[in-house]
Design a protein around this motif. Sequence first.
Motif, PDB file in Angstrom:
ATOM      1  N   ASP A  72       0.820  -1.206   0.000  1.00 17.09           N
ATOM      2  CA  ASP A  72       0.000   0.000   0.000  1.00 17.09           C
ATOM      3  C   ASP A  72       0.860   1.265   0.000  1.00 17.09           C
ATOM      4  O   ASP A  72       0.412   2.336   0.386  1.00 17.09           O
ATOM      5  CB  ASP A  72      -0.947   0.008   1.206  1.00 17.09           C
ATOM      6  CG  ASP A  72      -0.211  -0.258   2.521  1.00 17.09           C
ATOM      7  OD1 ASP A  72       1.027  -0.369   2.472  1.00 17.09           O
ATOM      8  OD2 ASP A  72      -0.866  -0.366   3.567  1.00 17.09           O
ATOM      9  N   GLY A  73       2.136   1.114  -0.444  1.00 14.46           N
ATOM     10  CA  GLY A  73       3.024   2.272  -0.508  1.00 14.46           C
ATOM     11  C   GLY A  73       3.333   2.876   0.836  1.00 14.46           C
ATOM     12  O   GLY A  73       3.390   4.095   0.978  1.00 14.46           O
ATOM     13  N   SER A  74       3.565   2.031   1.850  1.00 16.47           N
ATOM     14  CA  SER A  74       3.777   2.525   3.216  1.00 16.47           C
ATOM     15  C   SER A  74       5.132   2.066   3.748  1.00 16.47           C
ATOM     16  O   SER A  74       5.749   1.133   3.229  1.00 16.47           O
ATOM     17  CB  SER A  74       2.670   2.023   4.140  1.00 16.47           C
ATOM     18  OG  SER A  74       2.691   0.607   4.225  1.00 16.47           O
ATOM     19  N   TYR A  75       5.580   2.762   4.787  1.00 14.12           N
ATOM     20  CA  TYR A  75       6.775   2.368   5.536  1.00 14.12           C
ATOM     21  C   TYR A  75       6.325   1.530   6.729  1.00 14.12           C
ATOM     22  O   TYR A  75       5.319   1.836   7.376  1.00 14.12           O
ATOM     23  CB  TYR A  75       7.548   3.595   6.015  1.00 14.12           C
ATOM     24  CG  TYR A  75       8.056   4.460   4.883  1.00 14.12           C
ATOM     25  CD1 TYR A  75       9.256   4.177   4.254  1.00 14.12           C
ATOM     26  CD2 TYR A  75       7.326   5.560   4.446  1.00 14.12           C
ATOM     27  CE1 TYR A  75       9.720   4.964   3.216  1.00 14.12           C
ATOM     28  CE2 TYR A  75       7.779   6.360   3.405  1.00 14.12           C
ATOM     29  CZ  TYR A  75       8.978   6.051   2.798  1.00 14.12           C
ATOM     30  OH  TYR A  75       9.426   6.829   1.770  1.00 14.12           O
ATOM     31  N   CYS A  76       7.080   0.485   7.031  1.00 18.85           N
ATOM     32  CA  CYS A  76       6.726  -0.426   8.121  1.00 18.85           C
ATOM     33  C   CYS A  76       7.930  -0.607   9.043  1.00 18.85           C
ATOM     34  O   CYS A  76       9.048  -0.827   8.571  1.00 18.85           O
ATOM     35  CB  CYS A  76       6.284  -1.790   7.578  1.00 18.85           C
ATOM     36  SG  CYS A  76       4.889  -1.720   6.448  1.00 18.85           S
TER      37      CYS A  76
END
Length: 578
Positions: A72-76
Amino acid sequence: MAMLKPHFQLTPLIGASNLVGVSSDEDNEHLVVTLGSNMVSVFHVYSQKAIRSWATLKPNKFTAPVVFTSDDGSYCGVINHKNIRKWTRETSSLDTVKTYGFLTPIHRLFTLPDGRGFIQYSNGYSELLQRGIETRKEEKPSILDESLTIYKSRVVCINGSWINLILCECKKEESLKLQAFCVRLSSDFCPESHAVFTMRYKKGVPLLGADVTDQVEIIAYWADGKLLIQNALLGISGKKVVDIYKLNRFSPKVPVSIAVLDKRHVLMYGADISDEGGLVVMWDTKFGIADASRKLKSVPETPSVYCLRDSSQVLLPVGGNLIVLPYEVKASKLAAVFAKKSGDVSFANSYSSLTWGSGEDPTENGVKSYEIGFNSKEIRQLYHTLEKAGTSSELLLEQVVPHLIKEEDITGIISLVDIHIKMPERFLVSLLDLAAGKLDTHEEELAASNLLDKLLLMPFQETVLIKPLRKVKLRETVNIMEFILSVLKGDRESNLNSETAAIWLCILLDAHFTQLAICQDEKVKRILNEVNEFVDAEVCTLESLRKAETILETLKTVRPKQEQPRNHFYTLEVVQLY
């Protein structure tokens, strides 16, 4: 054959021991750096600037490098081993985003080749990030024994099947050993079955570093200087074939970090055997040789090296800074490989080109030999000695080029440039300085123009080139710009195209912008006006192309005129009456 390019600083570190890790961003120009236990930043590599930073409160610590996922185009990021937080680049505070709590401790997160997030649990279980979040309240089945600690892990594809290769360190027995768990993954990337392979070594010899490759090979470096490479799948099947190499270049007092670069090369980073500073070695696993090496001023207590997917650069902490070390891998010369192995193979001292199909004796008309023509006998002897030793191109140039510059041997430099089509940026700038200075001398103007033309066609990295280029004097800089402009106007014959010429003009203007802006010399003003005219002409060309593109797009949308159907039931005849 591999070559290490000049390194440059990306960012200062709070402390090398506090560096959690480095990972790829959504493109190769940006990196995600987890600087401390509660700080993460996104850096632009070529400008060395942090474009975004976040921090968490002190109780919430990052226990694994933050990664960017394409789910989802996120940083984790993993918080305190049991929590995961997800956010985007527009997020202002990490303490306000949702926290996903897990029952099973998490070792780390990483991304698959397609960019999806993947969770590696401390007990050996693994699954996709999205599935893990959905089932986070469930206890994950254990694959590893409690006495084992995960050293490295990598997901690879072998013959269409995905395998999670987990490398574990075990100190339960007196004989230190490594255990490799080959976990076969199902279609949804959950563990399906696994097999175990154990690599044993001598008692009392500590393990300094290890890694696993995409070919399911275990690479282990031990304190006695032995480098062992063994295929885990062959080991599981009972075929214990081990490649053993002697590499006494690292100190046994400091761990050695190993990173896999490609199918053939690995990079090793540790303390030099002299215990004075650090050492980086690029090892060719196919030929069993050290392709390139570089000494560094210092090394942290626990060295670490990070290699990013689809990127020809590695990152490592040195002296309180995180540096970027670019590298280049190219085809190996067979003579160099054998020379590094045995030391009794030498290069030819002349290079020949053969023209086929003439029907004549090739020794008379078909062959043209190019001798290495240095004016100094000592430089010729040094060059041939280095060739016979199988020295890499970078080290050979480091030894020879300074002597040629001191002797101002333009002819010798031209013959060297004809053979070595790639040169470190610092030597490229030094040779440009020399050639530009000789353009004002009538006796050597022709040779200097020839050399300058060859140097401007050489490949380079702009970020590395700009710093040494600022040390070139203004007179030589103006001479180079005048040479480029004369090529663009057609006054000189050159292989330099307009695109490369424009790049060089921009770099020279960037490197000496202030000096050129305040200089009142008439020649400088004329050169700047000619550059301005060239830029205006290019802008007009681009504007014309833009208008033409608009017309072409319009033509695409216009329907072609349909031909009217003909009526074949009558004919017309013209009769001339008068």
